[in-house]
Design a protein around this motif. Structure first.
Motif, PDB file in Angstrom:
ATOM      1  N   LYS A  30       0.828  -1.204   0.000  1.00  0.00           N
ATOM      2  CA  LYS A  30       0.000   0.000   0.000  1.00  0.00           C
ATOM      3  C   LYS A  30       0.866   1.259   0.000  1.00  0.00           C
ATOM      4  O   LYS A  30       0.377   2.357  -0.295  1.00  0.00           O
ATOM      5  CB  LYS A  30      -0.910   0.026   1.234  1.00  0.00           C
ATOM      6  N   PHE A  31       2.130   1.093   0.337  1.00  0.00           N
ATOM      7  CA  PHE A  31       3.004   2.238   0.563  1.00  0.00           C
ATOM      8  C   PHE A  31       4.451   1.824   0.356  1.00  0.00           C
ATOM      9  O   PHE A  31       4.856   0.721   0.709  1.00  0.00           O
ATOM     10  CB  PHE A  31       2.766   2.748   1.989  1.00  0.00           C
ATOM     11  N   SER A  32       5.217   2.693  -0.260  1.00  0.00           N
ATOM     12  CA  SER A  32       6.660   2.496  -0.389  1.00  0.00           C
ATOM     13  C   SER A  32       7.340   3.839  -0.168  1.00  0.00           C
ATOM     14  O   SER A  32       6.711   4.897  -0.268  1.00  0.00           O
ATOM     15  CB  SER A  32       7.022   1.937  -1.764  1.00  0.00           C
ATOM     16  N   TYR A  33       8.623   3.796   0.167  1.00  0.00           N
ATOM     17  CA  TYR A  33       9.335   5.051   0.388  1.00  0.00           C
ATOM     18  C   TYR A  33      10.772   4.944  -0.083  1.00  0.00           C
ATOM     19  O   TYR A  33      11.315   3.857  -0.275  1.00  0.00           O
ATOM     20  CB  TYR A  33       9.288   5.454   1.867  1.00  0.00           C
ATOM     21  N   ASN A  34      11.387   6.106  -0.276  1.00  0.00           N
ATOM     22  CA  ASN A  34      12.778   6.194  -0.681  1.00  0.00           C
ATOM     23  C   ASN A  34      13.408   7.352   0.070  1.00  0.00           C
ATOM     24  O   ASN A  34      12.839   8.440   0.139  1.00  0.00           O
ATOM     25  CB  ASN A  34      12.867   6.438  -2.198  1.00  0.00           C
ATOM     26  N   LEU A  35      14.556   7.110   0.686  1.00  0.00           N
ATOM     27  CA  LEU A  35      15.285   8.158   1.397  1.00  0.00           C
ATOM     28  C   LEU A  35      16.410   8.671   0.510  1.00  0.00           C
ATOM     29  O   LEU A  35      17.224   7.887   0.021  1.00  0.00           O
ATOM     30  CB  LEU A  35      15.854   7.618   2.710  1.00  0.00           C
ATOM     31  N   VAL A  36      16.424   9.969   0.290  1.00  0.00           N
ATOM     32  CA  VAL A  36      17.392  10.587  -0.614  1.00  0.00           C
ATOM     33  C   VAL A  36      18.253  11.562   0.174  1.00  0.00           C
ATOM     34  O   VAL A  36      17.739  12.540   0.744  1.00  0.00           O
ATOM     35  CB  VAL A  36      16.669  11.347  -1.756  1.00  0.00           C
ATOM     36  N   ASN A  37      19.544  11.293   0.225  1.00  0.00           N
ATOM     37  CA  ASN A  37      20.468  12.225   0.864  1.00  0.00           C
ATOM     38  C   ASN A  37      20.871  13.263  -0.177  1.00  0.00           C
ATOM     39  O   ASN A  37      21.631  12.972  -1.093  1.00  0.00           O
ATOM     40  CB  ASN A  37      21.702  11.497   1.391  1.00  0.00           C
ATOM     41  N   PHE A  38      20.326  14.471  -0.045  1.00  0.00           N
ATOM     42  CA  PHE A  38      20.577  15.453  -1.109  1.00  0.00           C
ATOM     43  C   PHE A  38      22.013  15.968  -1.103  1.00  0.00           C
ATOM     44  O   PHE A  38      22.423  16.665  -2.025  1.00  0.00           O
ATOM     45  CB  PHE A  38      19.560  16.600  -1.091  1.00  0.00           C
ATOM     46  N   ARG A  39      22.807  15.574  -0.103  1.00  0.00           N
ATOM     47  CA  ARG A  39      24.238  15.880  -0.157  1.00  0.00           C
ATOM     48  C   ARG A  39      24.891  15.170  -1.349  1.00  0.00           C
ATOM     49  O   ARG A  39      25.885  15.645  -1.899  1.00  0.00           O
ATOM     50  CB  ARG A  39      24.922  15.463   1.149  1.00  0.00           C
ATOM     51  N   ASP A  40      24.307  14.041  -1.737  1.00  0.00           N
ATOM     52  CA  ASP A  40      24.853  13.291  -2.876  1.00  0.00           C
ATOM     53  C   ASP A  40      24.718  14.063  -4.189  1.00  0.00           C
ATOM     54  O   ASP A  40      25.342  13.692  -5.192  1.00  0.00           O
ATOM     55  CB  ASP A  40      24.127  11.948  -3.018  1.00  0.00           C
ATOM     56  N   TYR A  41      23.908  15.097  -4.207  1.00  0.00           N
ATOM     57  CA  TYR A  41      23.668  15.844  -5.437  1.00  0.00           C
ATOM     58  C   TYR A  41      24.428  17.171  -5.497  1.00  0.00           C
ATOM     59  O   TYR A  41      24.319  17.894  -6.483  1.00  0.00           O
ATOM     60  CB  TYR A  41      22.166  16.124  -5.595  1.00  0.00           C
ATOM     61  N   THR A  42      25.191  17.485  -4.449  1.00  0.00           N
ATOM     62  CA  THR A  42      25.885  18.754  -4.454  1.00  0.00           C
ATOM     63  C   THR A  42      27.023  18.768  -5.468  1.00  0.00           C
ATOM     64  O   THR A  42      27.691  17.762  -5.691  1.00  0.00           O
ATOM     65  CB  THR A  42      26.426  19.107  -3.059  1.00  0.00           C
ATOM     66  N   GLU A  43      27.219  19.923  -6.078  1.00  0.00           N
ATOM     67  CA  GLU A  43      28.324  20.110  -7.013  1.00  0.00           C
ATOM     68  C   GLU A  43      29.519  20.735  -6.318  1.00  0.00           C
ATOM     69  O   GLU A  43      30.564  20.952  -6.942  1.00  0.00           O
ATOM     70  CB  GLU A  43      27.869  20.994  -8.183  1.00  0.00           C
ATOM     71  N   PRO A  66      21.726  21.621  -4.671  1.00  0.00           N
ATOM     72  CA  PRO A  66      21.531  20.191  -4.394  1.00  0.00           C
ATOM     73  C   PRO A  66      20.079  19.799  -4.172  1.00  0.00           C
ATOM     74  O   PRO A  66      19.659  18.698  -4.547  1.00  0.00           O
ATOM     75  CB  PRO A  66      22.373  19.949  -3.132  1.00  0.00           C
ATOM     76  N   VAL A  67      19.291  20.704  -3.602  1.00  0.00           N
ATOM     77  CA  VAL A  67      17.886  20.393  -3.348  1.00  0.00           C
ATOM     78  C   VAL A  67      17.108  20.355  -4.663  1.00  0.00           C
ATOM     79  O   VAL A  67      16.342  19.418  -4.923  1.00  0.00           O
ATOM     80  CB  VAL A  67      17.258  21.420  -2.371  1.00  0.00           C
ATOM     81  N   PHE A  68      17.309  21.349  -5.524  1.00  0.00           N
ATOM     82  CA  PHE A  68      16.653  21.355  -6.831  1.00  0.00           C
ATOM     83  C   PHE A  68      17.036  20.126  -7.640  1.00  0.00           C
ATOM     84  O   PHE A  68      16.176  19.447  -8.228  1.00  0.00           O
ATOM     85  CB  PHE A  68      17.024  22.620  -7.614  1.00  0.00           C
ATOM     86  N   ASP A  69      18.331  19.818  -7.673  1.00  0.00           N
ATOM     87  CA  ASP A  69      18.791  18.691  -8.495  1.00  0.00           C
ATOM     88  C   ASP A  69      18.254  17.364  -7.971  1.00  0.00           C
ATOM     89  O   ASP A  69      17.890  16.475  -8.757  1.00  0.00           O
ATOM     90  CB  ASP A  69      20.321  18.648  -8.539  1.00  0.00           C
ATOM     91  N   ALA A  70      18.196  17.218  -6.651  1.00  0.00           N
ATOM     92  CA  ALA A  70      17.682  15.975  -6.069  1.00  0.00           C
ATOM     93  C   ALA A  70      16.207  15.803  -6.400  1.00  0.00           C
ATOM     94  O   ALA A  70      15.769  14.714  -6.804  1.00  0.00           O
ATOM     95  CB  ALA A  70      17.894  15.981  -4.557  1.00  0.00           C
ATOM     96  N   VAL A  71      15.418  16.853  -6.236  1.00  0.00           N
ATOM     97  CA  VAL A  71      13.995  16.773  -6.539  1.00  0.00           C
ATOM     98  C   VAL A  71      13.770  16.492  -8.024  1.00  0.00           C
ATOM     99  O   VAL A  71      12.932  15.657  -8.395  1.00  0.00           O
ATOM    100  CB  VAL A  71      13.273  18.072  -6.112  1.00  0.00           C
ATOM    101  N   GLU A  72      14.498  17.180  -8.883  1.00  0.00           N
ATOM    102  CA  GLU A  72      14.342  16.967 -10.320  1.00  0.00           C
ATOM    103  C   GLU A  72      14.712  15.548 -10.720  1.00  0.00           C
ATOM    104  O   GLU A  72      14.065  14.941 -11.588  1.00  0.00           O
ATOM    105  CB  GLU A  72      15.185  17.986 -11.080  1.00  0.00           C
ATOM    106  N   ALA A  73      15.715  14.978 -10.069  1.00  0.00           N
ATOM    107  CA  ALA A  73      16.148  13.610 -10.400  1.00  0.00           C
ATOM    108  C   ALA A  73      15.080  12.583 -10.034  1.00  0.00           C
ATOM    109  O   ALA A  73      14.858  11.619 -10.775  1.00  0.00           O
ATOM    110  CB  ALA A  73      17.456  13.290  -9.679  1.00  0.00           C
TER     111      ALA A  73
END
Length: 249
Positions: A30-43, A66-73
């Motif tokens: 009924k539910f799934s989740y994904n944890l995204v460390n937006f530090r991984d997206y920093t340039e 990093p926040v924009f890039d993580a969300v867009e990805a």
């Protein structure tokens, strides 16, 4: 439903989402989740996600890249525009009605802030919702994200064992929920109200309505003022207001 949570500290979140009703909801698919460390997206070569605020001031501010890039990805393959929630003490106060609204979505993205706050461009150009779980400040948005995930997932179809449980929760009806009792009927001389043992469902329903009104009147008068009461509820409320020791049956 799928929930993506953007956080610098994913280890804070998984323990809650992988336990109790939320774990059962995952087992039922009924539910799934994904944890995204937006530090991984920093340039930034030093993997920094924050910087000093323009104009000076205390604390550091989360940078937009990093926040924009993580969300867009994580949203690029979604067919519809994602509901992107920014956790912030400046946000709209979170309510049961908001939980019910979010439970109708197929996908949520929750961004957990840290430090002094967000670059304003995240708030203005990325988030669709900005939510606060209370008038206080935490070290980060993770606890708020867990509150939202729990309150939303439990409303999904077939997640709770009893399908009526969520619809009768406190705040779902606009009132606080009535008192509950279970066996034994007499515990150390403290007894269950007679009406609940009567088997008369009409009387039981009326007792529950009256007690719900009384509990709300005693504890949260602000909620009463927001309601459109029925004629019957108005009558019960008048009796409650006129008698401080009011006790149905």
């Amino acid at each position: 439903m799928h929930i993506d949570i953007l956080t610098l500290f994913p280890e804070m979140v998984s323990g809650v989402l992988d336990a109790s009703i939320l774990k059962k909801a995952q087992d039922k698919e009924k539910f799934s989740y994904n944890l995204v460390n937006f530090r991984d997206y920093t340039e930034n070569k030093h993997q920094k996600v924050d910087d000093y605020p323009y104009g000076g001031g205390a604390g550091m501010v989360l940078t937009p890249q990093p926040v924009f890039d993580a969300v867009e990805a994580i949203t690029k393959d979604k067919g519809t525009k994602a509901r992107i929630i920014l956790m912030s003490p400046q946000g709209e106060p979170y309510t049961q009605q908001k939980a019910e609204e979010l439970a109708k979505e197929d996908s949520l993205v929750i961004i957990c802030g840290h430090y002094e706050g967000y670059d304003e461009r995240i708030r203005e150009h990325l988030a669709t919702d900005e939510l606060s779980i209370g008038d206080y400040v935490l070290t980060g948005g993770e606890l708020g994200a867990m509150v939202i995930a729990d309150s939303v997932v439990r409303l999904l179809p077939d997640v709770l064992g009893n399908t009526e449980s969520a619809s009768k929760d406190s705040f779902s009806t606009g009132l606080l929920e009535h008192p509950h009792y279970t066996r034994p009927a007499d515990f150390r001389g403290m007894t269950v109200p007679e009406v609940l043992l009567s088997g008369n469902h009409a009387r039981i329903d009326e007792w529950r309505i009256s007690q719900s009104l009384k509990r709300t009147y005693d504890r949260r008068k602000d909620l009463i003022n927001k309601l459109s009461l029925t004629e019957k509820q108005h009558k019960l409320l008048n009796e409650i207001e006129e008698n401080e020791n009011y006790k149905a049956y």
